[in-house]
Design a protein around this motif. Structure first.
Motif, PDB file in Angstrom:
ATOM      1  N   PHE A 179       9.891   0.965  17.188  1.00  0.00           N
ATOM      2  CA  PHE A 179       9.360  -0.395  17.138  1.00  0.00           C
ATOM      3  C   PHE A 179      10.109  -1.293  18.117  1.00  0.00           C
ATOM      4  O   PHE A 179       9.506  -1.949  18.980  1.00  0.00           O
ATOM      5  N   ALA A 180      11.428  -1.335  18.005  1.00  0.00           N
ATOM      6  CA  ALA A 180      12.208  -2.185  18.904  1.00  0.00           C
ATOM      7  C   ALA A 180      12.098  -1.706  20.342  1.00  0.00           C
ATOM      8  O   ALA A 180      11.992  -2.514  21.271  1.00  0.00           O
ATOM      9  N   ALA A 181      12.110  -0.384  20.531  1.00  0.00           N
ATOM     10  CA  ALA A 181      12.062   0.151  21.889  1.00  0.00           C
ATOM     11  C   ALA A 181      10.771  -0.230  22.610  1.00  0.00           C
ATOM     12  O   ALA A 181      10.774  -0.467  23.821  1.00  0.00           O
ATOM     13  N   LEU A 182       9.667  -0.310  21.858  1.00  0.00           N
ATOM     14  CA  LEU A 182       8.364  -0.617  22.452  1.00  0.00           C
ATOM     15  C   LEU A 182       7.984  -2.089  22.336  1.00  0.00           C
ATOM     16  O   LEU A 182       6.947  -2.499  22.864  1.00  0.00           O
ATOM     17  N   GLY A 183       8.782  -2.868  21.623  1.00  0.00           N
ATOM     18  CA  GLY A 183       8.407  -4.258  21.382  1.00  0.00           C
ATOM     19  C   GLY A 183       7.276  -4.395  20.387  1.00  0.00           C
ATOM     20  O   GLY A 183       6.583  -5.425  20.354  1.00  0.00           O
ATOM     21  N   ALA A 184       7.056  -3.386  19.562  1.00  0.00           N
ATOM     22  CA  ALA A 184       6.013  -3.436  18.529  1.00  0.00           C
ATOM     23  C   ALA A 184       6.545  -4.191  17.311  1.00  0.00           C
ATOM     24  O   ALA A 184       7.647  -3.915  16.829  1.00  0.00           O
ATOM     25  N   ILE A 185       5.773  -5.125  16.831  1.00  0.00           N
ATOM     26  CA  ILE A 185       6.192  -5.959  15.704  1.00  0.00           C
ATOM     27  C   ILE A 185       5.801  -5.283  14.400  1.00  0.00           C
ATOM     28  O   ILE A 185       4.693  -4.762  14.255  1.00  0.00           O
ATOM     29  N   ALA A 186       6.714  -5.291  13.436  1.00  0.00           N
ATOM     30  CA  ALA A 186       6.451  -4.744  12.104  1.00  0.00           C
ATOM     31  C   ALA A 186       5.855  -5.854  11.239  1.00  0.00           C
ATOM     32  O   ALA A 186       6.543  -6.805  10.867  1.00  0.00           O
ATOM     33  N   ASN A 187       4.564  -5.734  10.949  1.00  0.00           N
ATOM     34  CA  ASN A 187       3.824  -6.732  10.172  1.00  0.00           C
ATOM     35  C   ASN A 187       3.815  -6.245   8.721  1.00  0.00           C
ATOM     36  O   ASN A 187       2.997  -5.421   8.328  1.00  0.00           O
ATOM     37  N   ILE A 188       4.740  -6.763   7.912  1.00  0.00           N
ATOM     38  CA  ILE A 188       4.982  -6.222   6.574  1.00  0.00           C
ATOM     39  C   ILE A 188       4.290  -7.053   5.498  1.00  0.00           C
ATOM     40  O   ILE A 188       4.108  -8.259   5.643  1.00  0.00           O
ATOM     41  N   GLN A 189       3.897  -6.383   4.412  1.00  0.00           N
ATOM     42  CA  GLN A 189       3.356  -7.028   3.226  1.00  0.00           C
ATOM     43  C   GLN A 189       4.341  -6.761   2.082  1.00  0.00           C
ATOM     44  O   GLN A 189       4.198  -5.809   1.321  1.00  0.00           O
ATOM     45  N   PRO A 190       5.369  -7.595   1.946  1.00  0.00           N
ATOM     46  CA  PRO A 190       6.494  -7.275   1.067  1.00  0.00           C
ATOM     47  C   PRO A 190       6.129  -7.100  -0.404  1.00  0.00           C
ATOM     48  O   PRO A 190       6.800  -6.359  -1.125  1.00  0.00           O
ATOM     49  N   LEU A 191       5.084  -7.779  -0.859  1.00  0.00           N
ATOM     50  CA  LEU A 191       4.770  -7.766  -2.281  1.00  0.00           C
ATOM     51  C   LEU A 191       4.489  -6.356  -2.789  1.00  0.00           C
ATOM     52  O   LEU A 191       4.586  -6.092  -3.984  1.00  0.00           O
ATOM     53  N   TRP A 192       4.137  -5.438  -1.905  1.00  0.00           N
ATOM     54  CA  TRP A 192       3.780  -4.081  -2.323  1.00  0.00           C
ATOM     55  C   TRP A 192       4.992  -3.177  -2.515  1.00  0.00           C
ATOM     56  O   TRP A 192       4.847  -2.063  -3.021  1.00  0.00           O
ATOM     57  N   ALA A 193       6.162  -3.631  -2.098  1.00  0.00           N
ATOM     58  CA  ALA A 193       7.357  -2.775  -2.091  1.00  0.00           C
ATOM     59  C   ALA A 193       8.106  -2.878  -3.416  1.00  0.00           C
ATOM     60  O   ALA A 193       9.263  -3.309  -3.483  1.00  0.00           O
ATOM     61  N   ALA A 194       7.458  -2.439  -4.479  1.00  0.00           N
ATOM     62  CA  ALA A 194       8.050  -2.535  -5.814  1.00  0.00           C
ATOM     63  C   ALA A 194       7.430  -1.480  -6.718  1.00  0.00           C
ATOM     64  O   ALA A 194       6.321  -0.992  -6.463  1.00  0.00           O
ATOM     65  N   HIS A 195       8.159  -1.137  -7.752  1.00  0.00           N
ATOM     66  CA  HIS A 195       7.594  -0.252  -8.771  1.00  0.00           C
ATOM     67  C   HIS A 195       6.561  -1.019  -9.589  1.00  0.00           C
ATOM     68  O   HIS A 195       6.854  -2.065 -10.166  1.00  0.00           O
ATOM     69  N   GLU A 196       5.338  -0.515  -9.616  1.00  0.00           N
ATOM     70  CA  GLU A 196       4.268  -1.043 -10.451  1.00  0.00           C
ATOM     71  C   GLU A 196       3.287   0.109 -10.650  1.00  0.00           C
ATOM     72  O   GLU A 196       3.429   1.155 -10.014  1.00  0.00           O
ATOM     73  N   PRO A 197       2.311  -0.014 -11.559  1.00  0.00           N
ATOM     74  CA  PRO A 197       1.499   1.158 -11.915  1.00  0.00           C
ATOM     75  C   PRO A 197       0.819   1.846 -10.742  1.00  0.00           C
ATOM     76  O   PRO A 197       0.777   3.079 -10.675  1.00  0.00           O
ATOM     77  N   GLN A 198       0.269   1.075  -9.795  1.00  0.00           N
ATOM     78  CA  GLN A 198      -0.425   1.706  -8.684  1.00  0.00           C
ATOM     79  C   GLN A 198       0.539   2.535  -7.841  1.00  0.00           C
ATOM     80  O   GLN A 198       0.186   3.600  -7.325  1.00  0.00           O
ATOM     81  N   MET A 199       1.764   2.048  -7.695  1.00  0.00           N
ATOM     82  CA  MET A 199       2.782   2.792  -6.965  1.00  0.00           C
ATOM     83  C   MET A 199       3.240   4.022  -7.754  1.00  0.00           C
ATOM     84  O   MET A 199       3.289   5.149  -7.234  1.00  0.00           O
TER      85      MET A 199
END
Length: 546
Positions: free
Chosen positions: A389-409
């Motif tokens: 990502f850094a090497a290519l200048g690609a931006i990490a477009n994150i959706q933080p709300l999904w990074a948690a233990h919950e039933p779908q995960m």
């Protein structure tokens, strides 16, 4: 010192500027910040200056959402809305209530149901038939990669046991092959194209409703992640253009024009023309959305190795790459040469790699043109690809709300990825440590648009309100509060080429948010308790809650 139109005093002010991270006063003249500092800023107060005493509450740069579907979300709020509940009984009650309240509607449409509410993530047509047997019903699930249809809708669309799956989707079926009522990915359009489109007035009302709600959450700018016809939904481009022209668009918006994955390079001249047509005022149609894969929960996210089955054995399915990887490199190189930004949907590790390979090909062919390509979602990222990502200048477009233990995960994802790949999910900390630029968004109406909640999860890797018995999800991937806040402000401002926003410094646009407290002064577990009191775009209040 010249007299200011608006002055904030009594800090704290989190500037987001590495040279001066904190201040206690800020002045605004016209649309722009004219001073940031301390007591000396008070000299700009004159008889006509509006003075806002922060009284210890925090002033920050306006939040920006890097991936949202505002028009779709606004229209959905006015339709059969199933968000906020997860029981089958409640779903059916809401659907029945909505249908009874709207006898004039030819179709019942809407969405927001959660896959974990149903065995295997799959509701049935018979459930819908039990509450609405006589009219067609089509309801998107929470992530909008699947939809739930009743028997009448399937019949009107002509779907039978003999209907083949489209190349980019799947019709879930009963044992004899009859469609069961769930349509995945591209199969949604088989039914969706028969449903009546929201009118132009519906779409405009949806945008304005969504804008008011997003402003109330402190959001001053966003990137709409899909401008085009998709899944039976009409193109919202005209809606944005109208709002930009008549002045009702108060947010700053970049639109991502949809790449039709059933076509190839022949559509590029059309995209060039659309960019020119739909760029006006606060709206720029300068991005291209390429959906490279699906989602993990329905096994369409593209992985480098097969999904596991319920017994933990490898299956024959590694997900879908919607655009041929070789063609993807050619298309992205051509788009980059025309100074389009490419907004990838890349959720599985194979899709992430294919997107990075395409950016690498564009850089090799065109040099670094600064088009700020970005990959959204990034659920599974192979460790070998983090530093790219850094090497290519690609931006990490994150959706933080999904990074948690919950039933779908826990029930629909981790068991089918296996322990090693499950540990590669949402690697925010790893991306940051390798020097990637992080931008953040919500994917609303797929999930909550509340930036504070996303920041809370990015820092805690637990959902707001999670009890102490809920484990932290991959704790090594946590961000600190300053980094999470920067992703929702300066990071997305950079992604959207809004370079005079996202940081509070003299000369920048006065896109500002007043919070009801300073979350830096409280435990990280309390971040989600923070509320937005005021939102300003260009020095003008667009939301006031006090």
């Amino acid at each position: 010192m010249n007299r200011a139109d608006l002055v904030f005093t009594g800090g704290p002010i989190h500037t987001g500027d590495a040279a001066r991270t904190r201040a206690t006063a800020l002045a605004v003249t016209g649309e722009r910040i004219t001073a940031v500092g301390h007591d000396e800023v008070r000299e700009s107060i004159g008889p006509g200056t509006e003075v806002v005493d922060l009284r210890g509450r925090l002033l920050v740069a306006g939040f920006q959402d890097a991936h949202v579907h505002a028009v779709y979300g606004g229209v959905e709020m006015a339709s059969c809305d199933l968000t906020g509940t997860v029981t089958v009984a409640d779903y059916l009650a809401r659907i029945a209530e909505y249908a009874a309240a709207h006898p004039e509607k030819e179709w019942i449409t809407g969405g927001g149901w959660s896959m974990e509410s149903f065995d295997g993530g799959l509701p049935t047509r018979q459930l819908l038939d039990s509450v609405v047997p006589d009219r067609p019903v089509l309801l998107s699930n929470r992530d909008h990669h699947g939809a739930w249809a009743n028997t009448r809708a399937l019949e009107l669309a002509g779907l039978t046991r003999d209907t083949p799956d489209p190349a980019d989707g799947r019709i879930e079926r009963e044992p004899d092959g009859t469609p069961s009522g769930v349509l995945q990915e591209g199969a949604i359009g088989l039914v969706g194209r028969h449903a009546p489109d929201p009118t132009a007035a519906d779409r405009k009302a949806g945008l304005l409703s969504a804008q008011a709600m997003l402003h109330s959450l402190g959001i001053t700018a966003w990137q709409d992640a899909l401008l085009g016809e998709f899944g039976g939904n009409p193109d919202p481009s005209d809606t944005y253009l109208e709002a930009a022209q008549d002045g009702t668009l108060t947010a700053r918006v970049v639109g991502a024009l949809w790449w039709d994955r059933e076509r190839g390079a022949e559509q590029i001249p059309e995209l060039v023309a659309r960019r020119a047509t739909y760029t006006h005022g606060r709206f720029r149609a300068s991005s291209i959305k390429i959906m490279q894969d699906g989602i993990a929960e329905n096994f369409t996210a593209a992985l480098t190795a097969p999904y596991l089955d319920g017994c933990g054995c490898a299956t024959g399915n590694s997900g879908l790459s919607f655009v041929d990887p070789v063609a993807l490199r050619e298309h992205v190189t051509a788009l980059d040469a025309l100074d389009f930004q490419v907004h990838f949907h890349a959720l599985g590790d194979r899709a992430v790699r294919e997107a990075l390979d395409a950016i690498e090909a564009a850089v090799a062919a065109n040099g670094r043109r600064g088009n700020r390509h970005h990959l959204a979602h990034l659920q599974v990222v192979h460790p070998d690809d983090l530093a790219r990502f850094a090497a290519l200048g690609a931006i990490a477009n994150i959706q933080p709300l999904w990074a948690a233990h919950e039933p779908q995960m826990d029930e629909l994802t981790i068991p089918f990825l296996g322990p090693e790949r499950a540990g590669w999910q949402y690697p925010f900390g790893g991306l940051q440590r390798t020097g990637a630029t992080l931008a953040a968004g919500s994917d609303w109406p797929v999930s909550s648009p509340v930036p504070i909640d996303g920041i809370h999860v990015a820092v805690n890797r637990r959902e707001p309100g999670a009890g102490p018995d809920v484990p932290v999800f991959l704790p090594e991937q946590r961000l600190d509060l300053a980094a999470a806040l920067a992703a929702y402000t300066a990071g997305t401002a950079h992604l959207n080429r809004l370079d005079d926003t996202g940081v509070l410094r003299a000369g920048n646009l006065a896109d500002l948010v007043v919070l009801d407290r300073d979350p830096f002064a409280a435990p990280a577990e309390e971040i989600a308790d923070t509320r937005v009191l005021r939102t300003y775009v260009g020095g003008r209040a667009v939301h006031v809650a006090e």
